[in-house]
Design a protein around this motif. Structure first.
Motif, PDB file in Angstrom:
ATOM      1  N   HIS A  40      38.539  47.645  29.345  1.00 56.31           N
ATOM      2  CA  HIS A  40      38.902  46.315  29.839  1.00 56.31           C
ATOM      3  C   HIS A  40      40.001  46.328  30.895  1.00 56.31           C
ATOM      4  O   HIS A  40      40.376  45.271  31.398  1.00 56.31           O
ATOM      5  N   GLY A  41      40.530  47.496  31.237  1.00 57.22           N
ATOM      6  CA  GLY A  41      41.627  47.564  32.192  1.00 57.22           C
ATOM      7  C   GLY A  41      42.967  47.458  31.481  1.00 57.22           C
ATOM      8  O   GLY A  41      43.060  47.012  30.335  1.00 57.22           O
ATOM      9  N   ALA A  42      44.026  47.848  32.171  1.00 55.59           N
ATOM     10  CA  ALA A  42      45.343  47.917  31.549  1.00 55.59           C
ATOM     11  C   ALA A  42      45.793  46.573  30.995  1.00 55.59           C
ATOM     12  O   ALA A  42      46.457  46.506  29.956  1.00 55.59           O
ATOM     13  N   ASN A  43      45.445  45.480  31.674  1.00 57.18           N
ATOM     14  CA  ASN A  43      45.863  44.157  31.188  1.00 57.18           C
ATOM     15  C   ASN A  43      44.775  43.456  30.376  1.00 57.18           C
ATOM     16  O   ASN A  43      44.937  42.302  29.977  1.00 57.18           O
ATOM     17  N   GLY A  44      43.657  44.135  30.152  1.00 56.11           N
ATOM     18  CA  GLY A  44      42.573  43.555  29.369  1.00 56.11           C
ATOM     19  C   GLY A  44      41.629  42.677  30.151  1.00 56.11           C
ATOM     20  O   GLY A  44      40.569  42.303  29.650  1.00 56.11           O
ATOM     21  N   LEU A  45      41.985  42.331  31.371  1.00 56.23           N
ATOM     22  CA  LEU A  45      41.166  41.429  32.190  1.00 56.23           C
ATOM     23  C   LEU A  45      40.675  42.118  33.458  1.00 56.23           C
ATOM     24  O   LEU A  45      40.576  41.504  34.521  1.00 56.23           O
ATOM     25  N   GLY A  46      40.360  43.387  33.343  1.00 59.93           N
ATOM     26  CA  GLY A  46      39.865  44.110  34.508  1.00 59.93           C
ATOM     27  C   GLY A  46      40.884  44.181  35.621  1.00 59.93           C
ATOM     28  O   GLY A  46      40.531  44.256  36.801  1.00 59.93           O
ATOM     29  N   ASP A  47      42.170  44.146  35.236  1.00 58.50           N
ATOM     30  CA  ASP A  47      43.295  44.173  36.176  1.00 58.50           C
ATOM     31  C   ASP A  47      43.299  42.990  37.134  1.00 58.50           C
ATOM     32  O   ASP A  47      43.918  43.040  38.202  1.00 58.50           O
ATOM     33  N   ILE A  48      42.616  41.915  36.750  1.00 60.85           N
ATOM     34  CA  ILE A  48      42.689  40.652  37.489  1.00 60.85           C
ATOM     35  C   ILE A  48      43.972  39.943  37.056  1.00 60.85           C
ATOM     36  O   ILE A  48      44.220  39.756  35.861  1.00 60.85           O
ATOM     37  N   THR A  49      44.789  39.537  38.007  1.00 55.52           N
ATOM     38  CA  THR A  49      46.052  38.864  37.706  1.00 55.52           C
ATOM     39  C   THR A  49      45.837  37.358  37.710  1.00 55.52           C
ATOM     40  O   THR A  49      45.377  36.788  38.703  1.00 55.52           O
ATOM     41  N   LEU A  50      46.174  36.718  36.594  1.00 57.66           N
ATOM     42  CA  LEU A  50      46.034  35.270  36.485  1.00 57.66           C
ATOM     43  C   LEU A  50      47.317  34.576  36.932  1.00 57.66           C
ATOM     44  O   LEU A  50      48.409  35.145  36.829  1.00 57.66           O
ATOM     45  N   PRO A  51      47.205  33.332  37.404  1.00 56.66           N
ATOM     46  CA  PRO A  51      48.422  32.574  37.736  1.00 56.66           C
ATOM     47  C   PRO A  51      49.290  32.382  36.500  1.00 56.66           C
ATOM     48  O   PRO A  51      48.801  32.391  35.367  1.00 56.66           O
ATOM     49  N   ALA A  52      50.595  32.184  36.716  1.00 55.48           N
ATOM     50  CA  ALA A  52      51.500  31.926  35.600  1.00 55.48           C
ATOM     51  C   ALA A  52      51.062  30.651  34.882  1.00 55.48           C
ATOM     52  O   ALA A  52      50.702  29.660  35.516  1.00 55.48           O
TER      53      ALA A  52
END
Length: 319
Positions: A88-100
């Protein structure tokens, strides 16, 4: 005169938000047939802290900051936690960064949030469990009377045949087999959405393009997540090239429209002994008698899913 739509099904999601949990959250948060009461989190695909942050971020994009989120189990009932960040990537979301998102989980443990939500509901709730079943097992053991307020448990886990984390075990059950055994032995009506439908229900590039073309932020996030999954990480050739498995989102589709499923009733047991079979779900398709001493309870097991209808339900809702 057309008959009115039935009232939405009240549900709680229990998640370990990785890529496909995020897809499931987006669908459950936006489909009018579901009334999402709360979301509880457990460590699984990534750490509990990351799961909670991912969950709050996905709900914000879905426009559902009203849904309470509870932080729960940091690991299994027995043994140490083991994650799936390699998938799933390091952040669990495929390394997609979500807005705060600017939110925090509720002040009580996820099991308490589950108990409160069940207690306050005027009707029994459906629990859609997409993580290792630790939180649900704790609820059933700590508050056995809560079973009366659970309409059924629909869980993504197990397999009739080949596993994914081992030759015979699926990740969610393998991550906490004791918890899975508690749930399957609880007497609560249960539906097992295992690896067979998990990998069968997919989105192709046309479906992803339809999501990209949408004006909805939730659709754009879904497209990005599905794009990550088209690389076929960890699918061992079970998903056609250029397709992305809906995974956990298919479990939510199964609650929205059960007619897309082929379900068989069968006793299901969980292998708990150490060794290569630990975490295997043993699905007895021989139609053995149920209810005799030592016989596992019979549960609904999803044997197949209507792929086109599942895909259309998901894409149509989000786009």
């Amino acid at each position: 005169m057309n008959s009115p739509h039935p009232p939405p099904v009240p549900v709680v999601l229990d998640v370990d938000t990785g890529v496909d949990d995020a897809l499931a959250l987006l669908l459950a948060a936006t489909h009018p047939a579901l009334d999402l009461k709360a979301v509880t989190c457990a460590a699984g695909n990534v750490s509990l802290a990351q799961v909670v942050d991912n969950t709050l971020g996905v709900l914000a994009i879905a426009g559902r900051a009203d849904v309470p989120v509870g932080a729960g189990a940091e690991g299994p009932l027995v043994g140490r936690p083991r994650d799936a960040s390699h998938i799933h990537g390091a952040n669990g979301l495929g390394d997609i960064t979500l807005p705060a998102h600017g939110r925090a989980p509720v002040a009580v443990h996820a099991v308490e949030l589950l108990r409160q939500t069940l207690e306050e509901s005027s009707e029994p709730l459906t629990i859609i469990a997409l993580a290792p079943l630790t939180n649900i097992a704790l609820l059933l053991r700590m508050y056995p009377s809560s079973r009366e307020k659970i309409a059924r448990i629909v869980f993504m886990g197990g397999a009739i045949g080949t596993g994914n984390i081992t030759a015979v075990a699926e990740f969610n059950v393998w991550a906490d087999p004791e918890a899975a055994a508690v749930v399957l032995d609880s007497g609560v009506p249960t539906l097992m959405y295992g690896l067979e439908p998990f990998y069968a229900a997919t989105c192709d590039q046309d479906a992803i393009d339809a999501l990209v073309a949408s004006s909805q932020p939730a659709a754009h996030l879904a497209a990005a997540l599905l794009g990550y999954l088209t690389a076929g990480r960890g699918e061992e050739g079970r998903v056609p090239g250029g397709h992305a498995p809906l995974g956990d989102a298919g479990t939510v589709c199964a609650v929205i429209d059960p007619t897309i499923l082929t379900v068989v009733d069968a006793p299901v047991d969980v292998a708990l002994a150490p060794g290569r079979t630990r975490g295997q779900t043993i699905v007895d398709l021989r139609r053995s008698p149920v209810g005799t001493a030592g016989t596992p309870a019979s549960v609904g097991v999803v044997a197949a899913v209507d792929v086109a209808r599942c895909r259309d339900l998901f894409v149509g809702t989000l786009s």
